[in-house]
Design a protein around this motif. Structure first.
Motif, PDB file in Angstrom:
ATOM      1  N   ILE A   1       1.093  -3.383  -7.252  1.00  0.00           N
ATOM      2  CA  ILE A   1       1.878  -2.381  -7.990  1.00  0.00           C
ATOM      3  C   ILE A   1       2.880  -1.705  -7.059  1.00  0.00           C
ATOM      4  O   ILE A   1       4.053  -1.538  -7.404  1.00  0.00           O
ATOM      5  N   ALA A   2       2.421  -1.311  -5.864  1.00  0.00           N
ATOM      6  CA  ALA A   2       3.304  -0.629  -4.920  1.00  0.00           C
ATOM      7  C   ALA A   2       4.486  -1.507  -4.528  1.00  0.00           C
ATOM      8  O   ALA A   2       5.635  -1.053  -4.498  1.00  0.00           O
ATOM      9  N   PHE A   3       4.223  -2.772  -4.229  1.00  0.00           N
ATOM     10  CA  PHE A   3       5.287  -3.656  -3.755  1.00  0.00           C
ATOM     11  C   PHE A   3       6.129  -4.255  -4.885  1.00  0.00           C
ATOM     12  O   PHE A   3       7.344  -4.332  -4.770  1.00  0.00           O
ATOM     13  N   GLU A   4       5.511  -4.664  -5.966  1.00  0.00           N
ATOM     14  CA  GLU A   4       6.259  -5.341  -7.032  1.00  0.00           C
ATOM     15  C   GLU A   4       6.839  -4.385  -8.061  1.00  0.00           C
ATOM     16  O   GLU A   4       7.996  -4.522  -8.444  1.00  0.00           O
ATOM     17  N   ASP A   5       6.057  -3.425  -8.520  1.00  0.00           N
ATOM     18  CA  ASP A   5       6.534  -2.527  -9.575  1.00  0.00           C
ATOM     19  C   ASP A   5       7.349  -1.356  -9.027  1.00  0.00           C
ATOM     20  O   ASP A   5       8.362  -0.977  -9.613  1.00  0.00           O
ATOM     21  N   LEU A   6       6.880  -0.783  -7.918  1.00  0.00           N
ATOM     22  CA  LEU A   6       7.568   0.378  -7.348  1.00  0.00           C
ATOM     23  C   LEU A   6       8.608  -0.009  -6.299  1.00  0.00           C
ATOM     24  O   LEU A   6       9.355   0.833  -5.834  1.00  0.00           O
ATOM     25  N   HIS A   7       8.611  -1.271  -5.893  1.00  0.00           N
ATOM     26  CA  HIS A   7       9.577  -1.803  -4.914  1.00  0.00           C
ATOM     27  C   HIS A   7       9.515  -1.079  -3.572  1.00  0.00           C
ATOM     28  O   HIS A   7      10.541  -0.853  -2.937  1.00  0.00           O
ATOM     29  N   LEU A   8       8.302  -0.739  -3.158  1.00  0.00           N
ATOM     30  CA  LEU A   8       8.121  -0.099  -1.863  1.00  0.00           C
ATOM     31  C   LEU A   8       8.070  -1.166  -0.771  1.00  0.00           C
ATOM     32  O   LEU A   8       7.868  -2.346  -1.045  1.00  0.00           O
ATOM     33  N   ALA A   9       8.263  -0.743   0.460  1.00  0.00           N
ATOM     34  CA  ALA A   9       8.283  -1.670   1.590  1.00  0.00           C
ATOM     35  C   ALA A   9       7.062  -1.529   2.500  1.00  0.00           C
ATOM     36  O   ALA A   9       6.752  -2.445   3.250  1.00  0.00           O
ATOM     37  N   GLU A  10       6.358  -0.373   2.433  1.00  0.00           N
ATOM     38  CA  GLU A  10       5.213  -0.174   3.318  1.00  0.00           C
ATOM     39  C   GLU A  10       4.185   0.741   2.668  1.00  0.00           C
ATOM     40  O   GLU A  10       4.538   1.702   1.987  1.00  0.00           O
ATOM     41  N   ILE A  11       2.922   0.419   2.918  1.00  0.00           N
ATOM     42  CA  ILE A  11       1.804   1.230   2.450  1.00  0.00           C
ATOM     43  C   ILE A  11       0.985   1.626   3.670  1.00  0.00           C
ATOM     44  O   ILE A  11       0.673   0.788   4.518  1.00  0.00           O
ATOM     45  N   ASN A  12       0.635   2.903   3.742  1.00  0.00           N
ATOM     46  CA  ASN A  12      -0.215   3.425   4.813  1.00  0.00           C
ATOM     47  C   ASN A  12      -1.518   3.930   4.206  1.00  0.00           C
ATOM     48  O   ASN A  12      -1.576   4.249   3.014  1.00  0.00           O
ATOM     49  N   LEU A  13      -2.533   4.015   5.032  1.00  0.00           N
ATOM     50  CA  LEU A  13      -3.793   4.603   4.596  1.00  0.00           C
ATOM     51  C   LEU A  13      -4.541   5.134   5.798  1.00  0.00           C
ATOM     52  O   LEU A  13      -4.242   4.782   6.934  1.00  0.00           O
ATOM     53  N   GLY A  14      -5.500   5.989   5.525  1.00  0.00           N
ATOM     54  CA  GLY A  14      -6.407   6.472   6.549  1.00  0.00           C
ATOM     55  C   GLY A  14      -7.831   6.189   6.108  1.00  0.00           C
ATOM     56  O   GLY A  14      -8.170   6.358   4.937  1.00  0.00           O
ATOM     57  N   VAL A  15      -8.649   5.735   7.044  1.00  0.00           N
ATOM     58  CA  VAL A  15     -10.042   5.425   6.740  1.00  0.00           C
ATOM     59  C   VAL A  15     -10.901   5.892   7.914  1.00  0.00           C
ATOM     60  O   VAL A  15     -10.500   5.754   9.070  1.00  0.00           O
ATOM     61  N   PHE A  16     -12.047   6.460   7.616  1.00  0.00           N
ATOM     62  CA  PHE A  16     -12.935   6.896   8.689  1.00  0.00           C
ATOM     63  C   PHE A  16     -13.551   5.678   9.358  1.00  0.00           C
ATOM     64  O   PHE A  16     -13.908   4.704   8.697  1.00  0.00           O
ATOM     65  N   ASP A  17     -13.685   5.737  10.670  1.00  0.00           N
ATOM     66  CA  ASP A  17     -14.137   4.559  11.424  1.00  0.00           C
ATOM     67  C   ASP A  17     -15.563   4.132  11.087  1.00  0.00           C
ATOM     68  O   ASP A  17     -15.942   2.995  11.341  1.00  0.00           O
ATOM     69  N   PHE A  18     -16.350   5.012  10.466  1.00  0.00           N
ATOM     70  CA  PHE A  18     -17.715   4.631  10.076  1.00  0.00           C
ATOM     71  C   PHE A  18     -17.753   3.896   8.738  1.00  0.00           C
ATOM     72  O   PHE A  18     -18.785   3.366   8.343  1.00  0.00           O
ATOM     73  N   ASN A  19     -16.627   3.826   8.045  1.00  0.00           N
ATOM     74  CA  ASN A  19     -16.569   3.160   6.737  1.00  0.00           C
ATOM     75  C   ASN A  19     -16.194   1.683   6.936  1.00  0.00           C
ATOM     76  O   ASN A  19     -15.122   1.238   6.538  1.00  0.00           O
ATOM     77  N   THR A  20     -17.107   0.963   7.568  1.00  0.00           N
ATOM     78  CA  THR A  20     -16.815  -0.427   7.932  1.00  0.00           C
ATOM     79  C   THR A  20     -16.590  -1.349   6.728  1.00  0.00           C
ATOM     80  O   THR A  20     -15.754  -2.253   6.823  1.00  0.00           O
ATOM     81  N   PRO A  21     -17.267  -1.157   5.586  1.00  0.00           N
ATOM     82  CA  PRO A  21     -16.944  -2.028   4.444  1.00  0.00           C
ATOM     83  C   PRO A  21     -15.482  -1.879   3.994  1.00  0.00           C
ATOM     84  O   PRO A  21     -14.802  -2.870   3.735  1.00  0.00           O
TER      85      PRO A  21
END
Length: 182
Positions: free
Chosen positions: A112-132
């Motif tokens: 959705i971000a790349f095709e529908d919204l035509h964005l070029a980059e997605i960022n995220l933050g994840v805690f290092d203990f959330n290995t899955p």
């Protein structure tokens, strides 16, 4: 297997029921929400989904075969000029974990971000203990670009955050390779 549909007020109670304590809420949503999660806080997020170029896209995750809601995901801080956003508040409900739904919903949100919204980059933050979650993000093509030691505090705990990103070119390359188009 799954599809993303707009999250609305009728979905509040199911999401709220999944947030069982303050620690889990902070892990899932960051400091924007306070425990206990309630309708006014969720309404504030939905207010960002209005207009021609909303800064948020908030989704419930539906199993295509049963129409059951199995999770929640958001595209946040959408910046149309910079062509970027943050993927966050990713949650597969407790009874539906471990069957690939998490990976499927992240892939759909990225699409959705790349095709529908035509964005070029997605960022995220994840805690290092959330290995899955880290494994899911890496399998889709996200790469680590920053490690923040002690980025969040919860009671006597200090949590490290891994910042990850995925650009559209890499995503297209991976999809073409997976589809045998290369």
């Amino acid at each position: 297997m799954i599809e993303l549909q707009p999250f609305n007020e009728g979905d509040f109670s199911k999401l709220i029921a999944e947030i069982h304590d303050a620690r889990f809420l902070l892990q899932w949503a960051g400091p924007k929400y306070t425990y206990p999660l309630d309708a006014p806080q969720l309404r504030d997020s939905l207010a960002n989904t209005n207009g021609e170029k909303p800064s948020f896209k908030v989704f419930k995750v539906i199993r295509s075969d049963t129409t059951e809601t199995v999770g929640h995901i958001q595209l946040m801080d959408i910046d149309y000029d910079a062509a970027s956003c943050i993927l966050g508040r990713v949650l597969i409900f407790q009874n539906y974990r471990g069957n690939g739904s998490g990976k499927a919903m992240v892939k759909e949100a990225v699409k959705i971000a790349f095709e529908d919204l035509h964005l070029a980059e997605i960022n995220l933050g994840v805690f290092d203990f959330n290995t899955p979650a880290i494994g899911v993000y890496k399998s889709i093509g996200f790469t680590e670009f920053q490690f923040k030691k002690g980025a969040r505090q919860f009671q006597n705990e200090s949590w490290n955050v891994i910042r990850m990103k995925l650009n559209k070119d890499k995503w297209l390359h991976m999809n073409n390779a997976n589809n045998g188009i290369e």
